[in-house]
Write a protein that holds these residues in place. Structure first.
Motif, PDB file in Angstrom:
ATOM      1  N   VAL A  51      17.451  32.201  74.745  1.00  0.00           N
ATOM      2  CA  VAL A  51      18.775  31.971  74.133  1.00  0.00           C
ATOM      3  C   VAL A  51      18.748  32.637  72.767  1.00  0.00           C
ATOM      4  CG1 VAL A  51      20.425  30.276  73.259  1.00  0.00           C
ATOM      5  CG2 VAL A  51      19.116  29.790  75.349  1.00  0.00           C
ATOM      6  N   GLU A  52      19.629  33.647  72.599  1.00  0.00           N
ATOM      7  CA  GLU A  52      19.680  34.391  71.331  1.00  0.00           C
ATOM      8  C   GLU A  52      18.291  34.918  70.963  1.00  0.00           C
ATOM      9  OE1 GLU A  52      22.404  35.221  69.535  1.00  0.00           O
ATOM     10  OE2 GLU A  52      23.600  34.303  71.146  1.00  0.00           O
ATOM     11  N   GLY A  53      17.507  35.379  72.026  1.00  0.00           N
ATOM     12  CA  GLY A  53      16.191  35.971  71.784  1.00  0.00           C
ATOM     13  C   GLY A  53      15.085  34.961  71.594  1.00  0.00           C
ATOM     14  N   ILE A  54      15.399  33.702  71.709  1.00  0.00           N
ATOM     15  CA  ILE A  54      14.377  32.651  71.540  1.00  0.00           C
ATOM     16  C   ILE A  54      13.889  32.254  72.927  1.00  0.00           C
ATOM     17  CG2 ILE A  54      13.924  30.330  70.674  1.00  0.00           C
ATOM     18  CD1 ILE A  54      16.266  30.782  68.711  1.00  0.00           C
ATOM     19  N   ASP A  63      12.227  19.658  74.817  1.00  0.00           N
ATOM     20  CA  ASP A  63      11.532  20.576  73.913  1.00  0.00           C
ATOM     21  C   ASP A  63      12.354  21.848  73.679  1.00  0.00           C
ATOM     22  OD1 ASP A  63       9.491  18.800  73.659  1.00  0.00           O
ATOM     23  OD2 ASP A  63       8.199  19.769  75.167  1.00  0.00           O
ATOM     24  N   ALA A  64      12.997  22.302  74.768  1.00  0.00           N
ATOM     25  CA  ALA A  64      13.821  23.507  74.625  1.00  0.00           C
ATOM     26  C   ALA A  64      14.964  23.269  73.636  1.00  0.00           C
ATOM     27  CB  ALA A  64      14.377  23.918  75.988  1.00  0.00           C
ATOM     28  N   ARG A  65      15.611  22.108  73.728  1.00  0.00           N
ATOM     29  CA  ARG A  65      16.725  21.809  72.816  1.00  0.00           C
ATOM     30  C   ARG A  65      16.231  21.711  71.379  1.00  0.00           C
ATOM     31  NH1 ARG A  65      20.274  19.018  70.152  1.00  0.00           N
ATOM     32  NH2 ARG A  65      22.439  18.853  70.849  1.00  0.00           N
ATOM     33  N   ALA A  66      15.080  21.031  71.208  1.00  0.00           N
ATOM     34  CA  ALA A  66      14.532  20.878  69.857  1.00  0.00           C
ATOM     35  C   ALA A  66      14.180  22.242  69.271  1.00  0.00           C
ATOM     36  CB  ALA A  66      13.305  19.970  69.892  1.00  0.00           C
ATOM     37  N   THR A  67      13.633  23.110  70.124  1.00  0.00           N
ATOM     38  CA  THR A  67      13.264  24.443  69.649  1.00  0.00           C
ATOM     39  C   THR A  67      14.502  25.226  69.218  1.00  0.00           C
ATOM     40  OG1 THR A  67      11.299  24.521  71.084  1.00  0.00           O
ATOM     41  CG2 THR A  67      12.193  26.631  70.324  1.00  0.00           C
ATOM     42  N   LEU A  68      15.523  25.196  70.061  1.00  0.00           N
ATOM     43  CA  LEU A  68      16.760  25.917  69.721  1.00  0.00           C
ATOM     44  C   LEU A  68      17.425  25.322  68.476  1.00  0.00           C
ATOM     45  CD1 LEU A  68      18.352  26.475  73.255  1.00  0.00           C
ATOM     46  CD2 LEU A  68      17.157  28.150  71.821  1.00  0.00           C
ATOM     47  N   ASP A  69      17.430  24.029  68.383  1.00  0.00           N
ATOM     48  CA  ASP A  69      18.060  23.358  67.239  1.00  0.00           C
ATOM     49  C   ASP A  69      17.387  23.784  65.936  1.00  0.00           C
ATOM     50  OD1 ASP A  69      20.007  21.582  66.241  1.00  0.00           O
ATOM     51  OD2 ASP A  69      18.468  20.054  65.930  1.00  0.00           O
ATOM     52  N   ASP A  70      16.077  23.921  65.980  1.00  0.00           N
ATOM     53  CA  ASP A  70      15.333  24.307  64.773  1.00  0.00           C
ATOM     54  C   ASP A  70      15.519  25.785  64.464  1.00  0.00           C
ATOM     55  OD1 ASP A  70      13.262  23.820  62.678  1.00  0.00           O
ATOM     56  OD2 ASP A  70      12.150  25.273  63.912  1.00  0.00           O
ATOM     57  N   ARG A  71      15.373  26.613  65.550  1.00  0.00           N
ATOM     58  CA  ARG A  71      15.401  28.058  65.323  1.00  0.00           C
ATOM     59  C   ARG A  71      16.808  28.585  65.012  1.00  0.00           C
ATOM     60  NH1 ARG A  71      11.192  30.722  68.007  1.00  0.00           N
ATOM     61  NH2 ARG A  71      12.139  32.635  67.184  1.00  0.00           N
ATOM     62  N   LEU A  72      17.835  27.899  65.466  1.00  0.00           N
ATOM     63  CA  LEU A  72      19.212  28.383  65.263  1.00  0.00           C
ATOM     64  C   LEU A  72      19.917  27.690  64.099  1.00  0.00           C
ATOM     65  CD1 LEU A  72      20.416  28.584  68.974  1.00  0.00           C
ATOM     66  CD2 LEU A  72      19.682  30.469  67.496  1.00  0.00           C
ATOM     67  N   ASP A  73      19.173  26.928  63.317  1.00  0.00           N
ATOM     68  CA  ASP A  73      19.808  26.175  62.216  1.00  0.00           C
ATOM     69  C   ASP A  73      20.469  27.110  61.203  1.00  0.00           C
ATOM     70  OD1 ASP A  73      20.245  23.621  60.688  1.00  0.00           O
ATOM     71  OD2 ASP A  73      19.041  24.758  59.217  1.00  0.00           O
ATOM     72  N   LEU A 102      24.442  22.976  72.205  1.00  0.00           N
ATOM     73  CA  LEU A 102      23.192  23.236  72.918  1.00  0.00           C
ATOM     74  C   LEU A 102      23.142  22.512  74.249  1.00  0.00           C
ATOM     75  CD1 LEU A 102      20.634  23.135  69.946  1.00  0.00           C
ATOM     76  CD2 LEU A 102      21.762  25.108  70.999  1.00  0.00           C
ATOM     77  N   ASP A 103      23.802  21.376  74.335  1.00  0.00           N
ATOM     78  CA  ASP A 103      23.799  20.644  75.611  1.00  0.00           C
ATOM     79  C   ASP A 103      24.459  21.476  76.700  1.00  0.00           C
ATOM     80  OD1 ASP A 103      22.549  18.498  74.444  1.00  0.00           O
ATOM     81  OD2 ASP A 103      24.422  17.464  73.950  1.00  0.00           O
ATOM     82  N   THR A 104      25.584  22.070  76.380  1.00  0.00           N
ATOM     83  CA  THR A 104      26.265  22.902  77.380  1.00  0.00           C
ATOM     84  C   THR A 104      25.465  24.173  77.645  1.00  0.00           C
ATOM     85  OG1 THR A 104      28.408  22.052  76.660  1.00  0.00           O
ATOM     86  CG2 THR A 104      28.420  24.106  77.896  1.00  0.00           C
ATOM     87  N   THR A 105      24.833  24.701  76.589  1.00  0.00           N
ATOM     88  CA  THR A 105      24.019  25.916  76.754  1.00  0.00           C
ATOM     89  C   THR A 105      22.913  25.701  77.774  1.00  0.00           C
ATOM     90  OG1 THR A 105      24.476  26.586  74.478  1.00  0.00           O
ATOM     91  CG2 THR A 105      22.556  27.574  75.540  1.00  0.00           C
ATOM     92  N   LEU A 106      22.265  24.534  77.733  1.00  0.00           N
ATOM     93  CA  LEU A 106      21.111  24.260  78.604  1.00  0.00           C
ATOM     94  C   LEU A 106      21.492  23.536  79.887  1.00  0.00           C
ATOM     95  CD1 LEU A 106      18.573  23.085  75.853  1.00  0.00           C
ATOM     96  CD2 LEU A 106      18.672  25.315  77.000  1.00  0.00           C
ATOM     97  N   ALA A 107      22.764  23.234  80.046  1.00  0.00           N
ATOM     98  CA  ALA A 107      23.175  22.478  81.229  1.00  0.00           C
ATOM     99  C   ALA A 107      22.886  23.282  82.510  1.00  0.00           C
ATOM    100  CB  ALA A 107      24.666  22.145  81.148  1.00  0.00           C
ATOM    101  N   GLY A 108      22.220  22.626  83.504  1.00  0.00           N
ATOM    102  CA  GLY A 108      21.975  23.228  84.807  1.00  0.00           C
ATOM    103  C   GLY A 108      20.794  24.162  84.878  1.00  0.00           C
TER     104      GLY A 108
END
Length: 570
Positions: A51-54, A63-73, A102-108
């Motif tokens: 997601v966005e190169g991450i 863990d994926a959500r936490a990673t994105l939340d931190d990296r995309l802050d 992020l919830d919708t981004t990772l949904a499914g």
């Protein structure tokens, strides 16, 4: 069949059972592994997912959500810069209703599946790039953009046109700008958060006075108007209105529809032309009356020869739109009858309406007072009051200044006799009042002195203070009233010439309510000695009669204050 020949079948059956058992065990082992593999892979983000190169492949959803939340802050909180033709403003995403979803981004992206192809893809696939989903609160976004819109707005410039020294001057109108909030919000929403700098969408704001209108007015109206002088020709006599005069006579007006026009000062045009065409024009002259040889003499009326004002203005308005030698306004003159004709004057009937004498103190000690009387009478002698007009003594005597010939003498101020300019004019005022009283004209205003002065008719005397106390009467006859006055020895003599309407009788009442004066000494430098005089109240009545019948009566009650005895010791 021999029994020994059937024994080998038992071992063969056991072998098949063993094969079956082994096969079942293998199936169970493989099936359990497949189950656990499906469970494991279903709880992890597929390998290679970004997601966005991450890279979040192999991570649990949490863990994926936490990673994105931190990296995309930083991306989620970086201010959005709006560029408006080189001027920039910023809005904060949190204030503009912009947020990462992020919830919708990772949904499914995760979930248990026993489909072998799905499991195979999760094991061998290189992964995918997931689009980063966002939420936009449109109302907050437009509110935030609106909040910075004024910072980049430019008001339109209103041009002006004016005339100066015979020339047309102007400044240009220019468009302004304002931020298109809806379109700019669309631009932000379309690129955020991948881009945090957008070009603002602007709309031009037009000045009320368009430059095209300024150009039209200057080129077609104002410029030609002052392109040269206007020649005015009246019955062959010529005069000129210069370009500077034209500019002063013109006013530029902006209408409700924001179009420009020129207004002409008609009175100014007539004044300029009339001042230059003295030979072609003659003002009408009313019939009048003057004193000549001590008697009123009627002067003749004269018909005027004046410019046809309406035609003049029309021709000037035409000439101002022309060029060169064509800027000429030709008009004729018209006769104007006077307001008072010889026929009107023939109905006037002059005789002595009334004469009154008022004796004043003479001698060297009263020389200043006598001088003021002489100057005042000089301003009154020959005054003509036309029928229906009012006479104001203040207007005739004013201004009371040294330049007008008046000097300092005794005046009454605060109940005391003191030095002041114009002292003695109250004797003139008293003379005017009694002459008007006896002439039977309409009395409008007079004010007795604060204390009684014995040389004046009691209750029929009047002081004067320009701007405060006046002495006024109206000529209610059909013939002008001419004032004739002079000094004879120590007397003021005043005669009203005209057509007397009424016989006049005067009734003077008894003095009542006496008040005794005080005795005072004064050591001031401007002190004037003063004789004692009792205070009292008195009523005087004027009765007007016509053909033996009473027409009117007016009563005037005066209360005089006591005049203290003042001895000067200074």
């Amino acid at each position: 069949m021999d029994e020994r020949q059937s024994l080998p079948e038992e071992p063969q059956r056991n072998e098949w059972v063993a094969i079956l058992v082994r096969t079942l065990v293998a199936v169970l082992v493989l099936g359990g592994g497949y189950y656990f593999a499906a469970q494991y892979l279903g709880g992890r983000v597929p390998n290679g997912t970004q997601v966005e190169g991450i890279d979040i492949g192999g991570l649990s959803p949490e863990d994926a959500r936490a990673t994105l939340d931190d990296r995309l802050d930083d991306m989620a909180t970086e201010p959005v810069t709006i560029d408006v033709e080189g001027d920039t403003v910023q809005v904060a995403p949190e204030d503009a209703g912009l947020a990462l979803d992020l919830d919708t981004t990772l949904a499914g992206i995760t979930g248990v599946s026993y489909d072998p192809s799905v499991l195979w893809d999760r094991v061998v696939n290189e992964g995918q790039d997931l689009p980063l989903e966002v939420t936009v609160d449109r109302a907050d976004l437009e509110k935030a953009v609106q909040g910075v819109a004024q910072d980049v707005a430019i008001e339109p410039t209103e041009g002006e046109v004016w005339l100066n020294m015979g020339e047309v001057k102007s400044t240009e109108s220019a468009d302004g700008r304002e931020l298109d909030v809806a379109a700019t919000s669309d631009a932000v929403e379309a690129v955020w958060p991948q881009t945090t700098k957008v070009d603002g969408v602007v709309t031009a704001t037009k000045p009320q006075l368009a430059q095209a209108e300024i150009d039209r007015f200057v080129g077609e109206v104002a410029g030609p108007a002052v392109a040269g002088p206007i020649i005015v020709e009246v019955d062959g006599e010529k005069s000129e209105i210069s370009t500077k005069q034209i500019a002063r006579l013109l006013t530029i007006t902006e209408g409700d529809d924001h179009t420009l026009s020129l207004d002409f000062d008609a009175e100014g045009v007539l004044e300029i032309v009339s001042g230059q065409l003295e030979e072609a024009t003659v003002s009408p002259q009313n019939a009048g009356v003057v004193l000549d040889g001590g008697s009123p003499v009627v002067t003749s009326a004269r018909v005027g020869q004046v410019v046809d004002e309406k035609a003049l203005l029309e021709e000037v308005n035409k000439a101002i739109k022309k060029e060169g030698e064509h800027r000429v306004a030709k008009v004729g003159t018209t006769e104007v009858e006077p307001d008072i004709t010889d026929k009107d004057a023939a109905a006037w009937d002059f005789s002595q309406m009334a004469t009154f004498r008022s004796t004043f103190p003479g001698g060297a000690s009263n020389a200043d007072r006598t001088e003021n009387i002489r100057v005042g009478l000089g301003h009154l002698n020959g005054t003509v009051v036309m029928p229906g007009d009012s006479f104001s003594l203040s207007n005739e005597l004013a201004p009371i200044t040294h330049e007008r010939g008046y000097v300092d003498a005794g005046v009454i101020s605060g109940g005391r006799l003191v030095k002041g300019i114009g002292g003695g004019l109250s004797q003139v005022s008293t003379t005017v009042l009694n002459t008007a009283w006896n002439a039977g004209v309409q009395l409008d205003e007079f004010h007795p002195h604060s204390y009684y002065i014995e040389r004046y008719p009691v209750g029929k005397e009047a002081t004067i203070a320009v701007g405060q106390l006046d002495n006024r009467w109206t000529n209610d006859t059909n013939t002008p009233v001419v004032i004739q006055t002079w000094i004879e020895g120590s007397d003021i003599v005043m005669t009203f010439w005209g057509d007397k309407k009424y016989d006049v009788d005067t009734v003077t009442g008894q003095r009542t309510n006496y008040v005794q004066p005080d005795v005072k000494t004064d050591d001031s430098e401007n002190c004037l000695p003063q004789s004692p005089q009792q205070g009292f109240t008195i009523t005087v009545t004027r009765i007007l009669s016509q053909s033996g019948s009473e027409a009117d009566r007016q009563s005037y009650t005066t209360t005089y204050h006591p005049s203290d005895q003042v001895t000067c010791t200074g």
